[in-house]
Scaffold this motif. Sequence first.
Motif: not given
Length: 124
Positions: A48, A64, A83, A86, A90
């Motif tokens: 990630v 991402v 984050m 979203l 995810d």
Amino acid sequence: QVQLVESGGGLVQAGGSLRLSCAASGRTFSVYGMGWFRQAPGKEREFVAAIKWNGGNTAYADSVKGRFTISRDNAKNTVYLQMNSLKPEDTAVYYCAKALGGTIYQNTQHYDAWGQGTQVTVSS
């Protein structure tokens, strides 16, 4: 041996935000690169984000980039993953990991300590 404990996961609607934290034990945290990985059901663990030992460089998975931000506070022995925006895709268990060296790595083979994981679920 560094021990890692993640927190901050949960259930959020699509478009929402979460901030994951990873607290590390041990006095040598600040010399190592750190990474976040995730694993969805039936899928392999995937990269990630990663951050250099001093926070000077970061790297992100294409999926991402622009939505997630990795950061670290060496004084608190903690690494974060902010984050935003979203998406349901995810949804996964998110793991933080300590790298073998001080720079950025995207392969799980370059990490030697892992947290227990925290569940992130994004509803549509």
